[in-house]
Scaffold this active site. Structure first.
Site, mmCIF file in Angstrom:
data_model
loop_
_atom_site.group_PDB
_atom_site.id
_atom_site.type_symbol
_atom_site.label_atom_id
_atom_site.label_comp_id
_atom_site.label_asym_id
_atom_site.label_seq_id
_atom_site.Cartn_x
_atom_site.Cartn_y
_atom_site.Cartn_z
ATOM 1 N N ALA A 1 43.653 32.313 33.347
ATOM 2 C CA ALA A 1 44.196 33.264 34.325
ATOM 3 C C ALA A 1 44.279 34.671 33.751
ATOM 4 C CB ALA A 1 45.583 32.803 34.753
ATOM 5 N N LYS A 2 44.380 35.626 34.669
ATOM 6 C CA LYS A 2 44.460 37.037 34.274
ATOM 7 C C LYS A 2 45.606 37.284 33.305
ATOM 8 C CE LYS A 2 42.348 39.553 38.043
ATOM 9 N NZ LYS A 2 42.641 39.549 39.458
ATOM 10 N N ARG A 3 46.737 36.588 33.553
ATOM 11 C CA ARG A 3 47.905 36.890 32.725
ATOM 12 C C ARG A 3 47.734 36.449 31.265
ATOM 13 N NH1 ARG A 3 49.155 32.712 35.869
ATOM 14 N NH2 ARG A 3 49.581 30.779 34.799
#
Ligand code: GLU
Length: 488
Positions: free
Chosen positions: A255-257
């Protein structure tokens, strides 16, 4: 045999996710491995997801990664335009949608939002989808004409059968068969006149003579509908390669995070583009032998898409760091120096011999930001505990260390040549005079001048960089600390 033609077809929606970069790389490698053509096509028909500047990110990422296209928006190969919004203006999608309507494989749908909202929804792969009930399929030709004349908003839908099955082939997954009743009548042309990605990709891949389609396996569920479109047109289905999911260390979708899910993030974190490309090549693919370090040319030579695995690929940042370190070690020094210099300068508030520092750290870092932790002690001597002077293997104690520092201080004060070699010879004379092991002397000296247990270099290399004045200050400080601690 037909010449291989592959395409990378990104949507300009933001940063380049490593999954997208992997698709681009694999398409590129498949094409180049066979002496074929690699094409770039921009899929910008989803105006809601369009992000300003994202096309520039795509171009700069591919350029930095060395994934060079033979055809694309800036390189005409005769099948353009290469941007879907421009292709739309040629009327190509509407023309083919109408052809499907004529064949009974598609139909106009005038249902408004209210009616669509009242339809049953189903959750498919976590997403809520509405299975359209074919309401508008029963409209007569006249009704359709009248609606069109009255400018009633419409979409065009694929007309999927409610019985039978559809089978398609994927190079990794083999033959996959689905019940047609499970296929929704997906929208081909939206009410704004734009084609959906689902329709445009089929029309474009065919009209642009694409032979191999590589995409993430989240598209597997759409593949039967694409196959039905190809069959409806009487077109040959391209070779499909659906790539495994990329996960984080916890086996969740990357994920982006995570902070390292895009090429940009990785470059900003100090990774080299060559290392990133090398690492991404191995996210799902492996060579026959155990080789891990590959140049792009070697990848082109070795890449065989049949060796791509179906199991999820774990993005292991620790492994990437290791790989990056290998690339840094192998780097030409001048190039390394140029890249390292900003990090070196940032970590130091005074002037030092930056080249010497660069030479010192080159083999000891995995990513450029490691430099600052490694060399901060040159700038300021860290606070340290005198217990560090005691080293079992070096047979040193605080008392012995104090004696050594006191003995070498006048020698170092008298010494003019502060080059590493000269300082080393000087300390060696003391070592042999005393008949002790090197470490017995070097350990306390290094501790005093660095304040650290682990340093990127030996005592005399450090002193060469610190220079006479600062080296002496630190030796005296070591003596004072030890005397204080021993109650002297
Ligand atoms: N435009 C699609 C995306 O960016 C491309 C998928 C495909 O390769 O067909 O996800």
């Amino acid at each position: 045999m037909e010449k291989v033609r592959c395409r990378f077809a990104p949507s300009p929606t933001g940063k380049m996710h490593v999954g997208n970069l992997r698709s681009a790389l694999y398409e590129f490698l498949i094409a180049k491995h066979d002496g074929g053509t690699f094409m770039l096509r921009i899929e910008d028909t989803d105006q809601e997801r369009y992000v300003e500047g994202a096309v520039d990110i795509i171009n700069s990422t591919l350029a930095k990664a060395g994934i060079v296209h033979d055809e694309g928006p800036d390189k005409d190969g005769g099948v353009g335009p290469y941007v879907q919004s421009e292709r739309m203006k040629t009327g190509i999608y509407m023309k083919y949608a109408k052809e499907l309507i004529d064949k009974g494989e598609a139909y106009y749908c005038f249902c408004d939002k209210e009616r669509l909202d009242s339809l049953k929804t189903e959750v498919v792969e976590g997403k809520e989808i509405t299975l359209y009930d074919k309401h508008c399929l029963s409209l007569s030709k006249e009704e359709v004409e009248a609606n069109l004349k009255a400018d009633k908003p419409f979409v065009i839908r694929q007309n999927n059968p409610q019985t039978g099955t559809t089978t398609f082939h994927d190079e990794l997954y083999g033959d996959i068969t689905v019940e047609n009743a499970e296929l929704d009548d997906m929208i081909l042309i939206k009410s704004d006149g734009y084609p959906t990605y689902n329709f445009a990709n089929v029309v474009d891949d065919h009209t642009m003579n694409i032979t191999h389609v590589v995409r993430g396996n989240e598209y597997l569920s759409s593949a039967p509908k694409y196959t039905r479109l190809y069959e409806a047109f009487g077109w040959e289905v391209p070779v499909y390669v659906h790539l495994p999911l990329i996960t984080d260390e916890n086996h969740k979708k990357l994920a982006k995070r995570s902070g390292h899910s895009s090429f940009e993030d990785l470059i900003n974190r100090g990774f080299l583009s060559e290392a990133v490309v090398n690492y991404i090549a191995l996210l799902g693919w492996s060579p026959e032998n155990n080789q891990e370090i590959f140049s792009l040319d070697e990848l082109i030579k070795e890449f065989d898409y049949h060796r791509i695995s179906k199991s999820p690929a774990v993005f292991d940042i620790v492994k990437l760091k290791w790989m990056n370190g290998e690339y840094i070690k192998a780097m030409d020094f001048e190039k390394f120096y140029e890249m390292a210099l900003p990090y070196i300068k940032k970590a130091l508030s005074r002037e030092f011999d930056y080249r010497k520092i660069a030479e010192m750290v080159k083999t000891r870092i995995e990513v450029f930001p490691d430099i600052s932790d490694l060399i901060g002690f040159f700038d300021t001597l860290p606070e340290y505990d005198t217990a560090m002077y005691t080293h079992k293997k070096m047979k040193t104690t605080e008392e012995s260390s104090l004696q050594v520092l006191k003995d070498v201080l006048p020698m170092l004060e008298a010494q003019e040549d502060y080059s590493n070699d000269a300082l080393y010879q000087l300390l060696l004379t003391y070592v042999s005079d005393k008949g002790v092991k090197n470490g017995y002397v070097m350990w306390p000296v290094r501790t005093a001048v660095s304040g650290l247990q682990m340093t990127p270099a030996g005592a005399t290399e450090i002193m060469e960089i610190l220079g006479k004045e600062e080296s002496l200050i630190r030796i005296r400080k070591g003596i004072a600390l030890l005397e204080n601690n021993l109650g002297l």
